[in-house]
Design a protein around this motif. Structure first.
Motif, short mmCIF file in Angstrom:
data_model
loop_
_atom_site.label_atom_id
_atom_site.label_comp_id
_atom_site.label_asym_id
_atom_site.label_seq_id
_atom_site.Cartn_x
_atom_site.Cartn_y
_atom_site.Cartn_z
N SER A 37 5.38 37.63 32.80
CA SER A 37 6.81 38.68 33.65
C SER A 37 7.94 38.34 32.94
N HIS A 58 12.49 41.81 35.15
CA HIS A 58 11.75 41.64 36.58
C HIS A 58 11.99 40.80 37.91
N TYR A 59 11.93 40.09 37.72
CA TYR A 59 12.62 39.47 38.87
C TYR A 59 14.11 39.57 39.51
N LEU A 62 12.67 42.89 41.33
CA LEU A 62 11.96 42.10 43.25
C LEU A 62 13.58 42.62 44.18
N TYR A 68 10.45 47.71 46.92
CA TYR A 68 9.98 46.70 47.21
C TYR A 68 10.70 45.41 48.10
N PHE A 70 10.81 42.79 48.53
CA PHE A 70 10.46 41.22 47.93
C PHE A 70 10.71 40.19 48.83
N MET A 233 2.19 42.33 47.82
CA MET A 233 1.55 42.56 46.64
C MET A 233 0.63 43.41 45.56
N MET A 236 1.96 47.16 46.03
CA MET A 236 3.20 46.77 44.77
C MET A 236 1.53 47.84 43.75
N LEU A 247 5.79 43.47 36.60
CA LEU A 247 6.96 43.20 37.93
C LEU A 247 5.75 42.43 39.02
N GLY A 251 7.03 38.70 40.83
CA GLY A 251 6.27 38.16 41.88
C GLY A 251 5.11 37.42 41.74
#
Length: 281
Positions: A37, A58-59, A62, A68, A70, A233, A236, A247, A251
């Motif tokens: 990640s 990536h965080y 999200l 997405y 999230f 997810m 995704m 990514l 998650g």
């Protein structure tokens, strides 16, 4: 050195080797996902476990991506898990308290029924539950998941909770009843304070189930705004056009984070509740 000491040393060494191998098998995939990640790009594959360059993009993606949702999925899952946990623990505790403290007609039949129903997998009732929810117009609602999760909690936790309540001396109930306390007051003032380890165990198990459940949530929830984390997810990485596994790894880390924190801080109460509840049937 005697043969017994040699045999014990070999057995101990073999046990340590097996434990080390099991720890490596459990920890290595977790480390791979965590470091994945933090790895730039979209692929989890790398020649080394630790990435050469760390990134938190990536965080960030999200919670900032329009594709997405999230953050919405996270709040949906948290709401469903917390509500079903509260209702499920309450139903389980009331059921186990009645079966532990009261003697009534049909008590043994109720215990046998709970035992038999608990043996059947939840998949067997999914079609029937789906039809009932459709008739009640509860499809694609979070209320449907909360009701089903909470209603199923007594099937899995009643026997363990009852075993724990059986270890609480009945003399406490009798002394309180002599002082004029009602059954509800005894339950609230005596049983609940003494059941903190069991409450912790039931709350954690009832929280984790809805938090990670995919199959039933995928069956009930239809619109993207109502999805839970597991459904979101899955979507995704389910399409052929999307292969952003880093990514997905970010998650997955965020999903595991609250459960890991809860287990770390409540580990002692969790073990006490599980062992106490299993000591007596």
């Amino acid at each position: 050195m005697s043969r017994r000491k040699i045999r014990n040393a070999i057995r101990l060494g073999a046990s340590y080797i097996v434990l080390i191998l099991l720890c490596i098998a459990a920890v290595y995939p977790v480390l791979w996902v965590v470091f994945g990640s933090l790895r730039p790009g979209k692929s989890l594959y790398s020649k080394t476990l630790i990435p050469e360059k760390f990134t938190f993009e990536h965080y960030q993606e999200l919670f900032t991506s329009q594709t997405y949702l999230f953050g919405t999925w996270y709040l949906n899952t948290l709401k469903i898990a917390v509500c079903s946990m509260i209702l499920g623990v309450l139903l389980t505790l009331l059921t186990s308290y009645a079966l532990s403290r009261f003697r009534f007609r049909g008590r043994k039949t109720a215990l046998s029924g709970l035992l038999v129903l608990g043996m059947f997998p939840g998949f067997m009732s999914m079609i029937a539950i789906y039809l009932l929810l459709r008739e009640m117009q509860l499809l694609d609602t979070h209320l449907a998941l909360i009701i089903v999760y909470a209603a199923g909690a007594p099937l899995g936790g009643t026997f363990i909770a009852k075993g724990f309540l059986d270890t609480i001396p009945r003399s406490l109930d009798e002394a309180a009843r002599i002082d004029g306390a009602s059954n509800f007051l005894i339950f609230r003032r005596i049983i609940l304070p003494l059941s903190k380890p069991m409450l912790t165990y039931m709350a954690l198990t009832q929280f984790v189930g809805p938090w990670v459940d995919f199959i039933f949530a995928r069956l009930v929830l239809r619109t993207k705004e109502n999805w839970t984390l597991a459904v979101g997810m899955w979507d995704m990485v389910s399409s052929n056009q999307n292969s952003n596994f880093t990514l997905f790894a970010a998650g997955a880390v965020l999903i595991a984070l609250p459960i890991t924190i809860l287990f770390m801080f409540l580990q002692r109460l969790l073990v006490d509740g599980l062992t106490s509840g299993a000591s007596k049937g």
